[in-house]
Scaffold this motif. Structure first.
Motif, PDB file in Angstrom:
ATOM      1  N   HIS A  52       0.877  -1.195   0.014  1.00 43.58           N
ATOM      2  CA  HIS A  52      -0.003   0.116   0.062  1.00 43.58           C
ATOM      3  C   HIS A  52       0.765   1.137   0.088  1.00 43.58           C
ATOM      4  O   HIS A  52       0.130   2.339   0.192  1.00 43.58           O
ATOM      5  CB  HIS A  52      -0.980   0.118   1.393  1.00 43.58           C
ATOM      6  CG  HIS A  52      -1.875  -1.027   1.093  1.00 43.58           C
ATOM      7  ND1 HIS A  52      -2.721  -1.224   0.322  1.00 43.58           N
ATOM      8  CD2 HIS A  52      -2.236  -1.893   2.032  1.00 43.58           C
ATOM      9  CE1 HIS A  52      -3.676  -2.357   0.481  1.00 43.58           C
ATOM     10  NE2 HIS A  52      -3.341  -2.860   1.660  1.00 43.58           N
ATOM     11  N   ARG A  85     -11.647 -13.877   6.753  1.00 43.55           N
ATOM     12  CA  ARG A  85     -11.933 -12.706   5.941  1.00 43.55           C
ATOM     13  C   ARG A  85     -13.446 -12.553   6.297  1.00 43.55           C
ATOM     14  O   ARG A  85     -14.122 -11.497   6.127  1.00 43.55           O
ATOM     15  CB  ARG A  85     -11.603 -12.909   4.582  1.00 43.55           C
ATOM     16  CG  ARG A  85     -10.036 -13.031   4.281  1.00 43.55           C
ATOM     17  CD  ARG A  85      -9.471 -11.648   4.325  1.00 43.55           C
ATOM     18  NE  ARG A  85      -9.990 -10.438   3.774  1.00 43.55           N
ATOM     19  CZ  ARG A  85      -9.280  -9.347   3.468  1.00 43.55           C
ATOM     20  NH1 ARG A  85      -8.032  -8.877   4.346  1.00 43.55           N
ATOM     21  NH2 ARG A  85      -9.871  -8.487   2.802  1.00 43.55           N
ATOM     22  N   ASP A 118      -4.888 -12.155   2.750  1.00 45.52           N
ATOM     23  CA  ASP A 118      -6.089 -12.096   1.720  1.00 45.52           C
ATOM     24  C   ASP A 118      -5.967 -13.295   0.695  1.00 45.52           C
ATOM     25  O   ASP A 118      -6.658 -13.491  -0.216  1.00 45.52           O
ATOM     26  CB  ASP A 118      -6.142 -10.773   0.973  1.00 45.52           C
ATOM     27  CG  ASP A 118      -4.596 -10.208   0.202  1.00 45.52           C
ATOM     28  OD1 ASP A 118      -3.654 -11.376   0.508  1.00 45.52           O
ATOM     29  OD2 ASP A 118      -4.663  -8.993  -0.058  1.00 45.52           O
TER      30      ASP A 118
END
Ligand code: ATP
Ligand code: MG
Length: 138
Positions: A52, A85, A118
């Motif tokens: 990020h 998740r 993820d």
């Protein structure tokens, strides 16, 4: 059996709700096979969220993630990456489903209480970034 990497973030440690979050994790058949409380260094946080680094929220994210203690965890269970998740809910708590950790506890899109890997390959990388094999006990 699969493993995923979890962080209970500073907004949650600050509000003393780490046990409430662990309760949801355990009720959903994920086993906490490693767990440590620590304060992330700026360097470690930047490395962890390096994907990020070009995002507009990156600097704020690093400030927030280093603002207080976190709990880092390895969770094990069937389909652990996807299951966690699901239990976490959407990044933005406004969009999270009822009963998810983020719907219950997150304050906003940044202070959203938990991290979860993820993908299985990222889970392996993240687990190795924080834990030695000897610290993970089934
Ligand atoms: P995590 O990686 O922490 O599990 P995620 O996969 O749901 O969260 P990412 O897109 O990977 O979401 O973003 C990483 C983290 O950066 C978010 O959990 C949140 O703390 C912060 N973040 C993401 N988007 C924003 C945004 N638009 N504004 C502020 N902070 C954000
Ligand atoms: Mg993410």
């Amino acid at each position: 059996m699969e493993r995923t990497f979890s962080i209970i973030k500073p907004d949650a440690t600050k509000r003393n709700i780490t046990g409430a979050i662990n309760k949801i994790i355990e009720e959903n058949n994920l086993k906490i096979v490693a767990q440590k409380r620590l304060k992330l260094s700026v360097e470690k946080a930047k490395g962890f969220y390096s994907v990020h680094q070009d995002k507009p929220f990156f600097n704020d994210l690093i400030d927030y993630m280093t603002s207080g203690p976190v709990i880092i965890q390895v969770l094990e269970g069937n389909n652990a990456v996807e299951e966690y998740r699901k239990i976490m809910g959407s990044t933005n708590p406004d969009n999270a489903d009822k009963g998810t950790i983020r719907k219950e506890f997150a304050l906003n899109i940044q202070e959203n209480s938990v991290h979860g890997s993820d993908s299985p390959s990222n889970a392996n990388i993240e687990i190795k970034y924080f834990f030695d094999d000897s610290e993970i006990v089934i």
